[in-house]
Design a protein around this motif. Sequence first.
Motif, PDB file in Angstrom:
ATOM      1  N   GLN A  99       0.834  -1.201   0.000  1.00  0.00           N
ATOM      2  CA  GLN A  99       0.000   0.000   0.000  1.00  0.00           C
ATOM      3  C   GLN A  99       0.874   1.259   0.000  1.00  0.00           C
ATOM      4  O   GLN A  99       0.632   2.201  -0.767  1.00  0.00           O
ATOM      5  N   PHE A 100       1.898   1.266   0.822  1.00  0.00           N
ATOM      6  CA  PHE A 100       2.776   2.425   0.931  1.00  0.00           C
ATOM      7  C   PHE A 100       3.650   2.569  -0.315  1.00  0.00           C
ATOM      8  O   PHE A 100       3.961   3.689  -0.746  1.00  0.00           O
ATOM      9  N   ARG A 101       4.048   1.455  -0.914  1.00  0.00           N
ATOM     10  CA  ARG A 101       4.811   1.504  -2.165  1.00  0.00           C
ATOM     11  C   ARG A 101       3.951   2.077  -3.301  1.00  0.00           C
ATOM     12  O   ARG A 101       4.434   2.884  -4.112  1.00  0.00           O
ATOM     13  N   ALA A 102       2.702   1.638  -3.391  1.00  0.00           N
ATOM     14  CA  ALA A 102       1.822   2.119  -4.462  1.00  0.00           C
ATOM     15  C   ALA A 102       1.534   3.611  -4.302  1.00  0.00           C
ATOM     16  O   ALA A 102       1.522   4.361  -5.287  1.00  0.00           O
ATOM     17  N   ILE A 103       1.303   4.057  -3.072  1.00  0.00           N
ATOM     18  CA  ILE A 103       1.088   5.483  -2.828  1.00  0.00           C
ATOM     19  C   ILE A 103       2.352   6.268  -3.166  1.00  0.00           C
ATOM     20  O   ILE A 103       2.293   7.339  -3.781  1.00  0.00           O
ATOM     21  N   SER A 104       3.510   5.735  -2.774  1.00  0.00           N
ATOM     22  CA  SER A 104       4.783   6.372  -3.106  1.00  0.00           C
ATOM     23  C   SER A 104       4.943   6.522  -4.612  1.00  0.00           C
ATOM     24  O   SER A 104       5.362   7.577  -5.118  1.00  0.00           O
ATOM     25  N   ASP A 105       4.578   5.482  -5.364  1.00  0.00           N
ATOM     26  CA  ASP A 105       4.708   5.549  -6.816  1.00  0.00           C
ATOM     27  C   ASP A 105       3.808   6.621  -7.406  1.00  0.00           C
ATOM     28  O   ASP A 105       4.201   7.332  -8.339  1.00  0.00           O
ATOM     29  N   GLN A 106       2.606   6.766  -6.864  1.00  0.00           N
ATOM     30  CA  GLN A 106       1.696   7.789  -7.356  1.00  0.00           C
ATOM     31  C   GLN A 106       2.168   9.199  -6.985  1.00  0.00           C
ATOM     32  O   GLN A 106       2.041  10.131  -7.779  1.00  0.00           O
ATOM     33  N   GLU A 112       9.964   3.449  -4.200  1.00  0.00           N
ATOM     34  CA  GLU A 112      11.058   3.297  -3.247  1.00  0.00           C
ATOM     35  C   GLU A 112      11.011   4.274  -2.072  1.00  0.00           C
ATOM     36  O   GLU A 112      11.828   4.184  -1.162  1.00  0.00           O
ATOM     37  N   TYR A 113      10.048   5.196  -2.070  1.00  0.00           N
ATOM     38  CA  TYR A 113       9.928   6.124  -0.945  1.00  0.00           C
ATOM     39  C   TYR A 113       8.840   5.674   0.029  1.00  0.00           C
ATOM     40  O   TYR A 113       8.247   6.474   0.745  1.00  0.00           O
ATOM     41  N   HIS A 114       8.586   4.373   0.047  1.00  0.00           N
ATOM     42  CA  HIS A 114       7.515   3.831   0.891  1.00  0.00           C
ATOM     43  C   HIS A 114       7.799   4.032   2.374  1.00  0.00           C
ATOM     44  O   HIS A 114       6.871   4.187   3.179  1.00  0.00           O
ATOM     45  N   LYS A 115       9.068   4.050   2.782  1.00  0.00           N
ATOM     46  CA  LYS A 115       9.382   4.284   4.198  1.00  0.00           C
ATOM     47  C   LYS A 115       8.954   5.681   4.621  1.00  0.00           C
ATOM     48  O   LYS A 115       8.414   5.876   5.709  1.00  0.00           O
ATOM     49  N   HIS A 116       9.200   6.642   3.751  1.00  0.00           N
ATOM     50  CA  HIS A 116       8.759   8.016   4.032  1.00  0.00           C
ATOM     51  C   HIS A 116       7.240   8.097   4.110  1.00  0.00           C
ATOM     52  O   HIS A 116       6.681   8.726   5.013  1.00  0.00           O
ATOM     53  N   VAL A 117       6.550   7.450   3.164  1.00  0.00           N
ATOM     54  CA  VAL A 117       5.077   7.467   3.169  1.00  0.00           C
ATOM     55  C   VAL A 117       4.548   6.845   4.451  1.00  0.00           C
ATOM     56  O   VAL A 117       3.653   7.396   5.116  1.00  0.00           O
ATOM     57  N   ARG A 118       5.082   5.696   4.847  1.00  0.00           N
ATOM     58  CA  ARG A 118       4.629   5.038   6.075  1.00  0.00           C
ATOM     59  C   ARG A 118       4.865   5.945   7.293  1.00  0.00           C
ATOM     60  O   ARG A 118       3.990   6.066   8.150  1.00  0.00           O
ATOM     61  N   LYS A 119       6.032   6.562   7.350  1.00  0.00           N
ATOM     62  CA  LYS A 119       6.350   7.429   8.481  1.00  0.00           C
ATOM     63  C   LYS A 119       5.363   8.587   8.576  1.00  0.00           C
ATOM     64  O   LYS A 119       4.899   8.939   9.666  1.00  0.00           O
ATOM     65  N   GLU A 120       5.018   9.188   7.435  1.00  0.00           N
ATOM     66  CA  GLU A 120       4.083  10.308   7.433  1.00  0.00           C
ATOM     67  C   GLU A 120       2.666   9.861   7.819  1.00  0.00           C
ATOM     68  O   GLU A 120       1.942  10.575   8.523  1.00  0.00           O
ATOM     69  N   VAL A 121       2.268   8.674   7.372  1.00  0.00           N
ATOM     70  CA  VAL A 121       0.944   8.146   7.736  1.00  0.00           C
ATOM     71  C   VAL A 121       0.868   7.864   9.229  1.00  0.00           C
ATOM     72  O   VAL A 121      -0.122   8.192   9.895  1.00  0.00           O
ATOM     73  N   VAL A 122       1.908   7.253   9.782  1.00  0.00           N
ATOM     74  CA  VAL A 122       1.936   6.974  11.218  1.00  0.00           C
ATOM     75  C   VAL A 122       1.917   8.274  12.015  1.00  0.00           C
ATOM     76  O   VAL A 122       1.228   8.386  13.045  1.00  0.00           O
ATOM     77  N   LYS A 123       2.636   9.276  11.552  1.00  0.00           N
ATOM     78  CA  LYS A 123       2.619  10.582  12.213  1.00  0.00           C
ATOM     79  C   LYS A 123       1.210  11.166  12.211  1.00  0.00           C
ATOM     80  O   LYS A 123       0.750  11.722  13.220  1.00  0.00           O
ATOM     81  N   GLN A 124       0.510  11.021  11.094  1.00  0.00           N
ATOM     82  CA  GLN A 124      -0.876  11.492  11.008  1.00  0.00           C
ATOM     83  C   GLN A 124      -1.764  10.758  12.007  1.00  0.00           C
ATOM     84  O   GLN A 124      -2.602  11.371  12.678  1.00  0.00           O
ATOM     85  N   LEU A 125      -1.585   9.449  12.125  1.00  0.00           N
ATOM     86  CA  LEU A 125      -2.372   8.660  13.075  1.00  0.00           C
ATOM     87  C   LEU A 125      -2.087   9.084  14.514  1.00  0.00           C
ATOM     88  O   LEU A 125      -3.020   9.222  15.323  1.00  0.00           O
ATOM     89  N   LYS A 126      -0.831   9.291  14.848  1.00  0.00           N
ATOM     90  CA  LYS A 126      -0.443   9.635  16.217  1.00  0.00           C
ATOM     91  C   LYS A 126      -0.953  11.020  16.612  1.00  0.00           C
ATOM     92  O   LYS A 126      -1.419  11.221  17.730  1.00  0.00           O
ATOM     93  N   GLU A 127      -0.877  11.970  15.685  1.00  0.00           N
ATOM     94  CA  GLU A 127      -1.194  13.356  16.012  1.00  0.00           C
ATOM     95  C   GLU A 127      -2.679  13.683  15.890  1.00  0.00           C
ATOM     96  O   GLU A 127      -3.108  14.757  16.312  1.00  0.00           O
ATOM     97  N   ASN A 128      -3.459  12.775  15.320  1.00  0.00           N
ATOM     98  CA  ASN A 128      -4.890  13.036  15.115  1.00  0.00           C
ATOM     99  C   ASN A 128      -5.720  11.842  15.569  1.00  0.00           C
ATOM    100  O   ASN A 128      -6.574  11.332  14.833  1.00  0.00           O
ATOM    101  N   ARG A 129      -5.482  11.427  16.781  1.00  0.00           N
ATOM    102  CA  ARG A 129      -6.104  10.228  17.333  1.00  0.00           C
ATOM    103  C   ARG A 129      -7.623  10.247  17.217  1.00  0.00           C
ATOM    104  O   ARG A 129      -8.245   9.246  16.885  1.00  0.00           O
TER     105      ARG A 129
END
Length: 227
Positions: A99-106, A112-129
């Motif tokens: 999922q994160f790879r496909a979003i990164s590609d779009q 290959e930027y899937h780690k960045h995408v995952r990190k940003e999604v997790v940050k969104q989850l943590k900060e907007n509980r």
Amino acid sequence: MLRNGTESIGECSTSTSASSQQDIEDDRMIAVLLTEEYANLDNAVGRRLSNLAPIAHVPRINTYIPNISDASMDHQRLLERLNAYNLFEVKVSGDGNCQFRAISDQLYRSPEYHKHVRKEVVKQLKENRSLYEGYVPMKYKKYYKKVAKSGEWGDHVTLQAAADKFAAKICLLTSFRDTCFIEIVPQYQEAKRGLWLSFWSEVHYNSLYEIQAAPVQPKPKKKHWLF
């Protein structure tokens, strides 16, 4: 000797952690530049699917994994839909990060930027509980810590968090019999871009392009899920 050995292991661990963090930071900087480059691209996929009525999206975690037979039938249905709308899948690795790879590609024209995408999604989850907790039937902190790990599957909650974080309308062309097209829109802001993914049988995501605009793909290093 044991003391020296322990110190060496600790130094190695610290060095590896720092290197991993630097890789993610490098990905973040490159991703920012690529976002600026691709943000205003006209979306040919959207025009091709403009006649489809989207199904309302309900965030949820993964609860069902189909068997081989059901998944194979769903895959054939998805291929028929891709052919009908003259669309091409950029296939990403089925390594738990799809999922994160496909979003990164779009977003960045590379998975290959899937780690960045995952990190940003997790940050969104943590900060907007308050936006997501009601959709998670477990301890919320446990949930987002689980999602933070590489190889953990994304779900419909992380899709909503990604739409919110990147101000993107995420559109899924699915393999489901009765739900061809799902649209995830940002909850509290205007969508600034559209991301187009194929969604196969609750287990795999790929990135979608119009055939004429499809990028040239290198041979995958890892096998995709089942196929």
